[in-house]
Write an enzyme that holds these catalytic residues in place. Structure first.
Site, PDB file in Angstrom:
ATOM      1  N   ASP A 108      -1.977  -1.673  10.701  1.00 17.62           N
ATOM      2  CA  ASP A 108      -2.285  -1.693   9.371  1.00 17.62           C
ATOM      3  C   ASP A 108      -3.244  -2.982   8.975  1.00 17.62           C
ATOM      4  O   ASP A 108      -3.769  -3.024   7.664  1.00 17.62           O
ATOM      5  CB  ASP A 108      -1.246  -1.578   8.566  1.00 17.62           C
ATOM      6  CG  ASP A 108      -0.539  -0.232   8.294  1.00 17.62           C
ATOM      7  OD1 ASP A 108      -1.102   0.734   9.202  1.00 17.62           O
ATOM      8  OD2 ASP A 108       0.639  -0.153   8.253  1.00 17.62           O
TER       9      ASP A 108
ATOM     10  N   LYS B 120       0.845  -1.362  -0.092  1.00 12.58           N
ATOM     11  CA  LYS B 120      -0.048   0.003   0.042  1.00 12.58           C
ATOM     12  C   LYS B 120       0.792   1.438   0.005  1.00 12.58           C
ATOM     13  O   LYS B 120       2.038   1.348   0.611  1.00 12.58           O
ATOM     14  CB  LYS B 120      -1.004  -0.012   1.302  1.00 12.58           C
ATOM     15  CG  LYS B 120      -0.338  -0.104   2.575  1.00 12.58           C
ATOM     16  CD  LYS B 120       0.219   1.267   3.118  1.00 12.58           C
ATOM     17  CE  LYS B 120       0.857   1.059   4.598  1.00 12.58           C
ATOM     18  NZ  LYS B 120       1.773   2.099   5.086  1.00 12.58           N
TER      19      LYS B 120
ATOM     20  N   GLY C 138       4.002  -4.625   3.720  1.00 11.22           N
ATOM     21  CA  GLY C 138       4.041  -5.895   3.423  1.00 11.22           C
ATOM     22  C   GLY C 138       3.681  -6.939   4.234  1.00 11.22           C
ATOM     23  O   GLY C 138       2.879  -8.038   3.893  1.00 11.22           O
TER      24      GLY C 138
ATOM     25  N   ALA D 193       9.608  -0.917   4.973  1.00  7.99           N
ATOM     26  CA  ALA D 193       9.652   0.088   4.047  1.00  7.99           C
ATOM     27  C   ALA D 193       8.782   1.124   4.100  1.00  7.99           C
ATOM     28  O   ALA D 193       8.440   2.240   3.042  1.00  7.99           O
ATOM     29  CB  ALA D 193      10.033  -0.422   2.705  1.00  7.99           C
ATOM     30  N   GLY D 194       7.708   0.796   5.020  1.00  4.81           N
ATOM     31  CA  GLY D 194       6.588   1.898   4.869  1.00  4.81           C
ATOM     32  C   GLY D 194       5.615   1.434   3.973  1.00  4.81           C
ATOM     33  O   GLY D 194       4.573   2.272   3.639  1.00  4.81           O
TER      34      GLY D 194
ATOM     35  N   SER E  80       2.119  -6.621   7.109  1.00  6.05           N
ATOM     36  CA  SER E  80       0.680  -6.493   7.290  1.00  6.05           C
ATOM     37  C   SER E  80      -0.285  -7.111   6.359  1.00  6.05           C
ATOM     38  O   SER E  80      -1.432  -7.783   6.651  1.00  6.05           O
ATOM     39  CB  SER E  80       0.060  -4.876   7.643  1.00  6.05           C
ATOM     40  OG  SER E  80       0.729  -4.561   8.774  1.00  6.05           O
TER      41      SER E  80
END
Length: 310
Positions: free
Chosen positions: A148, A19, A113, A109-110, A115
């Site tokens: 998340d 996302k 992945g 990485a934000g 989640s």
């Protein structure tokens, strides 16, 4: 054969999308330490791949990991394995789970992945074993695994509030294209929020809240994307803290602007940054420039997804 037995036949292949946070506002810090946010979550077609199989008469989770595994737990601590174990504990079904995860989305990485892996597993098990874990209980399991994870139970563009449990899907979301660039090393979400909290003015600023009205104004005459509206949406309150912890973020944002992005921003707590483009060809030209300048970067062109991929 029982309904559960029929559902258990064969393996299920899952795609777990990354996302992008198209804007993130931190609205407050709760007494339990969690932060209240407002964000636009947009799933994209950069995915991890999973294979899930129910094992009749089995117990527990048989988990294996492959692919881009740097920083990813390869045992029961993995979020996907924990999601499967939590579902089994809640449902008490007479099955074990065989789970194989092939990582493509970088960890820390934000991009959500881990989640997404967990949400995809919960979604698949709820589909394979309908009725064993009702939706409210499934949502509670998801939130217990991470803020998340509830979004990834049904990943589509959505306005996300609270600590991640408030999810308002957005219909008719524009078909945006993102150029994503992830520098190393990874950033821990907790470290970024801690750095944010150390700024005495972090929660005293006047915020222009993200709104659905602003989304409706993204398109101007002739169907052109209005870059000035988009630039206001992509603001991320965590960016200053992330930039202090990861100096590569600032120069990358500058490179994306120079490469023709209509707007640039930080996804989640970083360090992944993104540029927004209307066309994949323009994003691909930007990608080639980034790769030529910094071959160690993980760079990818990704399109927004409107619906879940499984």
């Amino acid at each position: 054969m029982s309904a559960a037995g029929a559902a258990a036949a064969g393996a299920t292949l899952l795609s777990a999308p990354a996302k992008v946070n198209l804007g993130l506002r931190v609205l407050g810090r709760r007494t339990d330490g969690y932060h209240e946010i407002e964000s636009l979550f947009v799933p994209v077609d950069w995915t991890d791949e999973l294979e899930l199989e129910l094992v009749a008469g089995g117990t527990g989770v048989d988990f294996a990991l492959a692919g881009d595994c740097a920083g990813v737990p390869a045992d029961a601590r993995n979020l996907a394995a924990r999601a499967a174990a939590a579902f089994l504990a809640e449902s008490r079904v007479p099955y074990g789970v065989r789970l194989r995860l092939h990582k493509r989305i970088p960890a820390g990485a934000g991009l959500g992945g881990g989640s997404s892996d967990a949400g995809s597993v919960l979604r698949a098990l709820a589909t394979r074993l309908p009725g064993y874990v009702p939706e409210p209980r499934l949502a509670r399991i998801a939130l217990s695994l991470g803020a998340d994870v509830p979004f990834f139970l049904d990943p589509r563009p959505a306005r996300v509030t609270g600590i991640g449990e408030g999810i308002e899907p957005l219909e008719g979301f524009p078909a945006l294209v993102f150029l994503l660039a992830t520098p190393g090393p990874p950033l821990a979400t907790a470290a970024v929020y801690a750095a944010f909290d150390r700024d005495p003015g972090a929660l005293t600023l006047e915020h222009k809240r993200l709104t659905l009205r602003a989304l409706s104004e993204l398109w101007g005459p002739g169907g052109r994307l209005r870059a000035e509206v988009l630039a206001g949406l992509v603001a991320n309150d965590l960016e200053p803290a992330a930039r202090r912890l990861h100096p590569a973020i600032g120069p990358l944002l500058d490179e994306l602007r120079a490469g023709g992005a209509l707007a640039v921003g930080l996804s989640g707590s970083g360090p992944t940054v993104f540029g927004v483009f209307e066309e994949a060809a323009a994003a691909e030209r930007g990608r080639l420039g980034l790769v030529a300048g910094s071959p160690e970067l993980r760079v990818r062109v990704a399109a927004a997804l409107a619906r879940p991929t499984t």
